[in-house]
Design a protein around this motif. Sequence first.
Motif, mmCIF file in Angstrom:
data_model
loop_
_atom_site.group_PDB
_atom_site.id
_atom_site.type_symbol
_atom_site.label_atom_id
_atom_site.label_comp_id
_atom_site.label_asym_id
_atom_site.label_seq_id
_atom_site.Cartn_x
_atom_site.Cartn_y
_atom_site.Cartn_z
ATOM 1 N N LEU A 123 16.293 13.539 40.774
ATOM 2 C CA LEU A 123 17.402 14.402 40.368
ATOM 3 C C LEU A 123 16.913 15.735 39.820
ATOM 4 O O LEU A 123 17.544 16.782 40.019
ATOM 5 N N ASP A 124 15.782 15.724 39.135
ATOM 6 C CA ASP A 124 15.243 16.970 38.610
ATOM 7 C C ASP A 124 14.806 17.886 39.752
ATOM 8 O O ASP A 124 14.978 19.115 39.679
ATOM 9 N N HIS A 125 14.267 17.302 40.817
ATOM 10 C CA HIS A 125 13.959 18.102 42.010
ATOM 11 C C HIS A 125 15.242 18.686 42.612
ATOM 12 O O HIS A 125 15.313 19.877 42.917
ATOM 13 N N LEU A 126 16.247 17.837 42.812
ATOM 14 C CA LEU A 126 17.477 18.277 43.472
ATOM 15 C C LEU A 126 18.200 19.357 42.680
ATOM 16 O O LEU A 126 18.900 20.196 43.247
ATOM 17 N N SER A 127 18.048 19.340 41.375
ATOM 18 C CA SER A 127 18.714 20.325 40.516
ATOM 19 C C SER A 127 17.815 21.506 40.173
ATOM 20 O O SER A 127 18.217 22.400 39.438
ATOM 21 N N ARG A 128 16.595 21.481 40.645
ATOM 22 C CA ARG A 128 15.605 22.514 40.326
ATOM 23 C C ARG A 128 15.336 22.608 38.823
ATOM 24 O O ARG A 128 15.243 23.690 38.257
ATOM 25 N N GLY A 129 15.251 21.422 38.187
ATOM 26 C CA GLY A 129 14.794 21.391 36.800
ATOM 27 C C GLY A 129 15.873 21.423 35.745
ATOM 28 O O GLY A 129 15.672 22.016 34.679
ATOM 29 N N THR A 215 6.724 13.168 43.635
ATOM 30 C CA THR A 215 5.921 14.296 43.159
ATOM 31 C C THR A 215 6.495 14.864 41.857
ATOM 32 O O THR A 215 7.683 14.721 41.582
ATOM 33 N N PRO A 216 5.656 15.513 41.057
ATOM 34 C CA PRO A 216 6.128 16.067 39.783
ATOM 35 C C PRO A 216 7.288 17.040 39.982
ATOM 36 O O PRO A 216 7.263 17.891 40.866
ATOM 37 N N SER A 217 8.295 16.908 39.137
ATOM 38 C CA SER A 217 9.498 17.728 39.250
ATOM 39 C C SER A 217 9.349 19.010 38.436
ATOM 40 O O SER A 217 8.398 19.156 37.658
ATOM 41 N N PRO A 218 10.273 19.948 38.571
ATOM 42 C CA PRO A 218 10.138 21.241 37.862
ATOM 43 C C PRO A 218 9.955 21.118 36.354
ATOM 44 O O PRO A 218 9.192 21.883 35.763
ATOM 45 N N GLN A 219 10.667 20.175 35.718
ATOM 46 C CA GLN A 219 10.501 20.009 34.270
ATOM 47 C C GLN A 219 9.368 19.054 33.908
ATOM 48 O O GLN A 219 9.021 18.931 32.736
ATOM 49 N N GLY A 220 8.834 18.352 34.901
ATOM 50 C CA GLY A 220 7.789 17.373 34.628
ATOM 51 C C GLY A 220 8.357 16.037 34.211
ATOM 52 O O GLY A 220 7.902 14.979 34.646
ATOM 53 N N TYR A 427 22.268 33.060 30.804
ATOM 54 C CA TYR A 427 21.136 32.151 30.634
ATOM 55 C C TYR A 427 19.840 32.960 30.618
ATOM 56 O O TYR A 427 19.645 33.847 31.453
ATOM 57 N N ALA A 428 18.960 32.634 29.699
ATOM 58 C CA ALA A 428 17.674 33.327 29.626
ATOM 59 C C ALA A 428 16.634 32.679 30.531
ATOM 60 O O ALA A 428 15.698 33.332 30.979
ATOM 61 N N GLY A 429 16.779 31.370 30.790
ATOM 62 C CA GLY A 429 15.826 30.648 31.621
ATOM 63 C C GLY A 429 16.524 29.907 32.738
ATOM 64 O O GLY A 429 17.741 30.019 32.917
ATOM 65 N N THR A 430 15.742 29.146 33.468
ATOM 66 C CA THR A 430 16.298 28.411 34.608
ATOM 67 C C THR A 430 16.300 26.906 34.398
ATOM 68 O O THR A 430 17.053 26.200 35.051
ATOM 69 N N LEU A 431 15.456 26.402 33.509
ATOM 70 C CA LEU A 431 15.368 24.965 33.258
ATOM 71 C C LEU A 431 16.253 24.584 32.073
ATOM 72 O O LEU A 431 16.488 25.391 31.168
ATOM 73 N N LEU A 432 16.724 23.335 32.061
ATOM 74 C CA LEU A 432 17.514 22.862 30.923
ATOM 75 C C LEU A 432 16.712 22.956 29.636
ATOM 76 O O LEU A 432 17.241 23.352 28.589
ATOM 77 N N ARG A 433 15.447 22.614 29.700
ATOM 78 C CA ARG A 433 14.610 22.682 28.494
ATOM 79 C C ARG A 433 14.547 24.119 27.971
ATOM 80 O O ARG A 433 14.479 24.340 26.755
ATOM 81 N N ASP A 434 14.581 25.099 28.892
ATOM 82 C CA ASP A 434 14.628 26.512 28.475
ATOM 83 C C ASP A 434 15.891 26.791 27.661
ATOM 84 O O ASP A 434 15.840 27.490 26.630
ATOM 85 N N HIS A 435 17.032 26.270 28.139
ATOM 86 C CA HIS A 435 18.300 26.527 27.432
ATOM 87 C C HIS A 435 18.228 26.008 25.993
ATOM 88 O O HIS A 435 18.640 26.694 25.053
ATOM 89 N N LEU A 436 17.727 24.791 25.855
ATOM 90 C CA LEU A 436 17.707 24.174 24.521
ATOM 91 C C LEU A 436 16.754 24.870 23.567
ATOM 92 O O LEU A 436 16.975 24.880 22.356
ATOM 93 N N GLN A 437 15.686 25.443 24.100
ATOM 94 C CA GLN A 437 14.701 26.086 23.240
ATOM 95 C C GLN A 437 14.874 27.608 23.164
ATOM 96 O O GLN A 437 14.058 28.311 22.573
ATOM 97 N N GLU A 438 15.953 28.100 23.753
ATOM 98 C CA GLU A 438 16.193 29.540 23.759
ATOM 99 C C GLU A 438 16.417 30.070 22.344
ATOM 100 O O GLU A 438 16.022 31.183 22.002
ATOM 101 N N PHE A 439 17.098 29.281 21.499
ATOM 102 C CA PHE A 439 17.321 29.663 20.101
ATOM 103 C C PHE A 439 17.500 28.410 19.269
ATOM 104 O O PHE A 439 17.596 27.318 19.801
#
Length: 439
Positions: A123-129, A215-220, A427-439
């Motif tokens: 799912l992380d691959h299909l959603s691009r992270g 294979t490893p996905s965008p977020q790992g 959005y400042a980033g593209t990954l969900l983890r980016d959103h959560l750590q943006e601020f």
Amino acid sequence: MTKMHLMWFCAFSPHAGFGMDGWAGPQTGNGYDWTRPELWQDMVVALERAKFDLIMLGDSLAVPGTYQGRMDAYLRYAEHAPFHDPSPLVAIMAAVTSRIGLAATLSTTFYPPFLLARLMTTLDHLSRGRIAWNVVTSYKVEEALNFGYRELLDHDQRYDRADEYMELCAQLWSSWEPGAVVMDTSTNTFANPAKVRSIDFQGAYYRSRGPLNATPSPQGRPVIIQAGTSERGQDFAARHAEAIIVARETIEEMKQFYDQFKARVRKSGRAPEACKIFFLAKPLIANTDEEAQQRADALYAHAPVEAGLAALSTMIQTDLSTYDLDQPLPSSLERQAIQGIRSQLERFYGSGQTPTLREIATRKVSLDSAPFVGGPERVADRLARTMEAVGGDGFAIRQGLWPGYVKPFVEQVIPLLQQRGVVRKEYAGTLLRDHLQEF
């Protein structure tokens, strides 16, 4: 003003708002087809346009039978049943979006770790992270029976097993080293075998050879979400979670929990900002404050008490049909609720409150969660002021489906919050983890 993260919390269920704003609610539309994929795609596109961090889908694996020892009330009111599998829905929503995070609930008690690790990676691959896993340990005995078990492990043992489950999944997700996939056509080499390893995991509960055959996905690995608020659940979340969902109704209760949990995260060896706290909120919006309050009063007045009793019975794993509706519940029930969601009773009976069972049941199916009632201006103001007083991190909006509930929030409240600068405009980033750590 303190910036806030936003999650929309629902389920692939006719009772998606966890209240009488589900399939039968006047705002959703009587008989609205909740199984139709276009409904969910329209909804998630609107949430992405509003720059929500993520949408999260709850789940359950059984039709309960705790109340009166029967399934009748659960089926009559669509209370805790039915639920469709959230994983395919996540993929369908990923196909029409590019930034918003997508979270599915999966149980460590019933999903084999290897299959779960592989599913989340896919799912992380299909959603691009953009994938998150809402980790639950399950608390309904009916779920155990569906999977061929006679009973559940006790509450704390389920978490002990979940700790090992997380360790195994982490090893599977890291069984492919960075740079393992080379796709070198000149040597006809897809992956470097020296960078893919078996893990040979052997624990008290699980064994696995590995490696993961994905294979490893965008977020790992997926973002980890958790909603357990017992002491053992909070310990688990402090070690593993990147976001937690918490029910607290007053600013004072939110602030107290915020400070205590952030200290717990720090004690576990992590930075406090590594785990975001989402407080459950149930905004009820109308054109004016008076109209919104009238709607809230009507929702409370017409809430089916039996549906609330059924919901509470299953959540604390105790049949409440034998108790006096017009008396407070005995304090001994809190000890009995240890196998279910023990924090439910603590919410209602905290701070010296003594509501009757009828009042609790009515609230459970009307305005359960912190209610923000009013016109768009009042709701936006209260959300912003509450977050400022608490100090972070955000709200999990627990409401019904598109268009009756999502539309007014994203079209009327979000612009006001953006004007105040308390939610993102882009959005400042593209990954969900980016959103959560943006601020």
